[in-house]
Enzyme design. Structure first.
Site, PDB file in Angstrom:
ATOM      1  N   ASP A  15       0.862  -1.184   0.000  1.00 42.35           N
ATOM      2  CA  ASP A  15       0.000   0.000   0.000  1.00 42.35           C
ATOM      3  C   ASP A  15       0.895   1.230   0.000  1.00 42.35           C
ATOM      4  O   ASP A  15       1.998   1.208   0.561  1.00 42.35           O
ATOM      5  CB  ASP A  15      -0.922   0.001   1.220  1.00 42.35           C
ATOM      6  N   ASP A  40      -6.928  -1.530  -4.557  1.00 40.88           N
ATOM      7  CA  ASP A  40      -7.987  -1.200  -3.606  1.00 40.88           C
ATOM      8  C   ASP A  40      -8.997  -0.236  -4.221  1.00 40.88           C
ATOM      9  O   ASP A  40     -10.214  -0.376  -4.039  1.00 40.88           O
ATOM     10  CB  ASP A  40      -7.399  -0.575  -2.341  1.00 40.88           C
TER      11      ASP A  40
END
Length: 164
Positions: A118, A140
């Site tokens: 991330d 995401d």
């Protein structure tokens, strides 16, 4: 373009964009060495390794937990692919392609690194206190957009044909 072809193409483009962004940020840009990179007053690039699921839930770095998460992901991708193959609307099929591409992208991370990469962080400062959103990635975003489009299509999309 037939719906299934559009969905498969969407999944492939989503997967490639996700993996390319992560590889570039890890290896080309060397985000790990640079730490927090201020892009805008409300947006930073920051490396975070997510060993859990969405929003950092179920954090567990044991091998058994990682295998269980991968098994759930594989089952979900197969179920979504079957749904996509049976879908008759272009919008739902493309949305499913977004979800599938994002899920596979995060699955590749889990296999390659043992965690999901991330890197995007939105934040705001109010009265001297900084409020951060969750750190996330392109996969995401694709999953969230895909689910939102599926919800839109199911509630406001083209009504299903009535049975004779």
């Amino acid at each position: 373009m037939p719906p299934l072809r559009a969905g498969v193409l969407t999944a492939i483009v989503t997967l490639v964009a996700d993996q390319a962004s992560k590889l570039w940020l890890l290896n080309g840009f060397d985000l790990a060495r640079k730490g927090v990179v201020k892009v805008m007053p409300f947006f930073d690039l920051v490396l975070a390794w997510n060993i859990g699921i969405s929003f950092g839930w179920l954090q567990n770095d044991s091998q058994a937990a990682q295998i269980a998460l991968m098994a759930v992901k594989v089952i979900a991708v197969v179920a979504l692919a079957i749904w996509m193959a049976r879908s008759h609307t272009w919008l739902a099929t493309v949305a499913l392609g977004l979800v599938i591409g994002g899920a596979i992208g995060n699955g590749i991370d889990r296999l390659a690194y043992g965690a999901v990469v991330d890197f995007a962080l939105f934040h705001i400062e109010i009265g001297g206190t900084t409020y951060n959103w969750y750190v996330f990635n392109l996969a995401d975003v694709a999953i969230v957009v895909g689910v939102a489009v599926l919800l839109y299509d199911s509630v406001l999309g083209v009504p299903a044909a009535k049975a004779p």
